[in-house]
Enzyme design. Structure first.
Site, PDB file in Angstrom:
ATOM      1  N   LYS A  16       0.812  -1.215   0.000  1.00 12.47           N
ATOM      2  CA  LYS A  16       0.000   0.000   0.000  1.00 12.47           C
ATOM      3  C   LYS A  16       0.847   1.267   0.000  1.00 12.47           C
ATOM      4  O   LYS A  16       0.459   2.288  -0.577  1.00 12.47           O
ATOM      5  CB  LYS A  16      -0.948   0.001   1.203  1.00 12.47           C
ATOM      6  CG  LYS A  16      -2.044  -1.051   1.092  1.00 12.47           C
ATOM      7  CD  LYS A  16      -3.000  -0.989   2.273  1.00 12.47           C
ATOM      8  CE  LYS A  16      -4.118  -2.015   2.122  1.00 12.47           C
ATOM      9  NZ  LYS A  16      -5.071  -1.975   3.249  1.00 12.47           N
TER      10      LYS A  16
ATOM     11  N   LYS B  69      -8.149  -9.170  -9.688  1.00 13.55           N
ATOM     12  CA  LYS B  69      -9.192  -9.350  -8.685  1.00 13.55           C
ATOM     13  C   LYS B  69     -10.285  -8.299  -8.868  1.00 13.55           C
ATOM     14  O   LYS B  69     -10.004  -7.145  -9.173  1.00 13.55           O
ATOM     15  CB  LYS B  69      -8.578  -9.224  -7.285  1.00 13.55           C
ATOM     16  CG  LYS B  69      -9.507  -9.628  -6.156  1.00 13.55           C
ATOM     17  CD  LYS B  69      -8.760  -9.583  -4.823  1.00 13.55           C
ATOM     18  CE  LYS B  69      -9.673  -9.948  -3.669  1.00 13.55           C
ATOM     19  NZ  LYS B  69      -8.954  -9.902  -2.374  1.00 13.55           N
TER      20      LYS B  69
ATOM     21  N   LYS C 222     -13.420  -2.773  -5.790  1.00 13.39           N
ATOM     22  CA  LYS C 222     -14.291  -1.611  -5.717  1.00 13.39           C
ATOM     23  C   LYS C 222     -13.577  -0.339  -6.130  1.00 13.39           C
ATOM     24  O   LYS C 222     -14.220   0.696  -6.336  1.00 13.39           O
ATOM     25  CB  LYS C 222     -14.862  -1.472  -4.299  1.00 13.39           C
ATOM     26  CG  LYS C 222     -13.841  -1.508  -3.183  1.00 13.39           C
ATOM     27  CD  LYS C 222     -14.535  -1.675  -1.836  1.00 13.39           C
ATOM     28  CE  LYS C 222     -13.540  -1.858  -0.702  1.00 13.39           C
ATOM     29  NZ  LYS C 222     -14.197  -2.135   0.573  1.00 13.39           N
TER      30      LYS C 222
END
Length: 355
Positions: free
Chosen positions: A117, A219, A222
């Protein structure tokens, strides 16, 4: 569940960052619904986690309500179990600070999610992003929860929560015993005086890995800029059917066995979605649809998806149309959660030595 001297309790958390997708439903929320049948559960919207990577969210309140609505619309009972948002229970943050002092910097530096991240610009990442596994440990252990359903991406963080619990128990062993708070816990061949349980993962078979409808190698997310790449839990029936019809495929017919899905990521993904939604195996699905073209398979998948997901989406939209009622559910859950957390924190303050 494994034997434990602690009262069994399941903690589950979902972060309110973006619309929930079919992947979130199949990989997590549907499993949460099943867990409530035989366990005492806390279902938490972990809104404090949502600001670790991105501080400012224009719609954080709406997203928090959306997760709560998804829990309830999917079948979680907020009266029998506890549905709440993390920021309403101060014990999460208080215990996280103590755990920051228990955990070692080297433990945090090994967390692969921080590396992923933070990317190359780690020096510019927030301290919260580095330390949030301590908060995750606090989320679980402030209730002395014994079990957590986890996916592959959270196994390392759960291992860290276990390490923190073990170190706290060891460092404060004598004080835990002096305070009369010790629970005899067997660790390997050693018996220790524990206050916190060493939490166990709940892994109910392989979770269906739902991939993008536009690229079967990625994957379903959202955060994908293309809304057609995913099915959102709030999509209506027409939108769900349209996205299934537009899903990327290859020109060949479906194979007759699972081996034939190798090297065909889009076919594998759609068959996997059908299998998960119908509680069947991929082999079962292919025994019915093997040899057929996608022009036959997609309508069947669209009908199944609408049958399963459309009622949940309808109920989510109904719940979200009354934010006051949702907030009341979250407040009631937070009050019940806080009663549990405050008991733990009173014990922890005594153990640590806070006046």
């Amino acid at each position: 569940m494994t034997d434990s001297p602690f009262k069994p309790l399941v903690f589950s958390g979902v972060q309110p960052t973006g619309s929930l997708t079919l992947g979130n439903y199949l990989g997590a929320i549907r499993k949460f619904v099943a867990l409530q049948e035989d366990n005492d559960c806390l279902f938490c919207v972990v809104d404090m986690h949502s600001i670790t990577a991105r501080l400012v969210h224009d719609d954080l309140k709406e997203q928090t309500r959306s997760i709560a609505a998804a829990f309830i619309a999917s079948g979680i009972d907020p009266k029998e179990h506890i549905v709440f948002n993390q920021s309403r229970v101060p014990g999460h943050a208080e215990l996280a600070w103590i755990f920051n002092c228990v955990a070692r910097i080297g433990w945090m530096n090994r967390m692969t999610q921080f590396k992923d991240k933070a990317g190359k610009d780690r020096e510019n990442a927030s301290l919260g992003l580095l330390a949030y596994p301590s908060l995750m440990a606090a989320d679980i252990l402030v209730y002395r929860a014994t079990h957590v359903p986890v996916g592959d991406d959270q196994k390392q963080h759960l291992e860290l929560a276990r390490d923190i619990a073990i170190k706290f128990n060891n460092d404060f062993s004598s004080r835990i015993e002096e305070a009369g708070l010790a629970v005899p816990l067997t660790m390997g061949e050693e018996k220790v005086n524990a206050y916190f349980p060493v939490v166990e993962p709940l892994i109910d078979g392989p979770a269906p890995r739902v991939m993008s409808l536009r690229d079967g190698t990625k994957k379903m997310s959202k955060s994908d800029p293309s809304d057609n790449s995913r099915i959102n839990m709030t999509d209506d029936a027409d939108t769900i059917a349209k996205k299934i019809r537009k899903a990327k495929t290859d020109p060949d017919a479906l194979p007759g066995d699972v081996e034939g899905l190798k090297g065909r990521p889009e076919a594998d993904n759609l068959v996997g979605i059908f299998a998960a939604l119908s509680d069947r195996t991929k082999a079962d699905v292919l025994s019915e649809f093997g040899g057929r073209q996608f022009s036959e398979f997609k309508p069947a998948l669209a009908d199944l998806s609408v049958t399963v997901l459309s009622p949940i989406g309808d109920e989510m939209r109904r719940l979200m149309a009354d934010p006051g009622a949702l907030d009341a559910i979250l407040l009631d859950g937070a009050e019940r959660a806080n009663a549990l957390a405050e008991k733990t924190m009173a014990d922890v303050r005594e153990i640590v030595g806070f006046v």
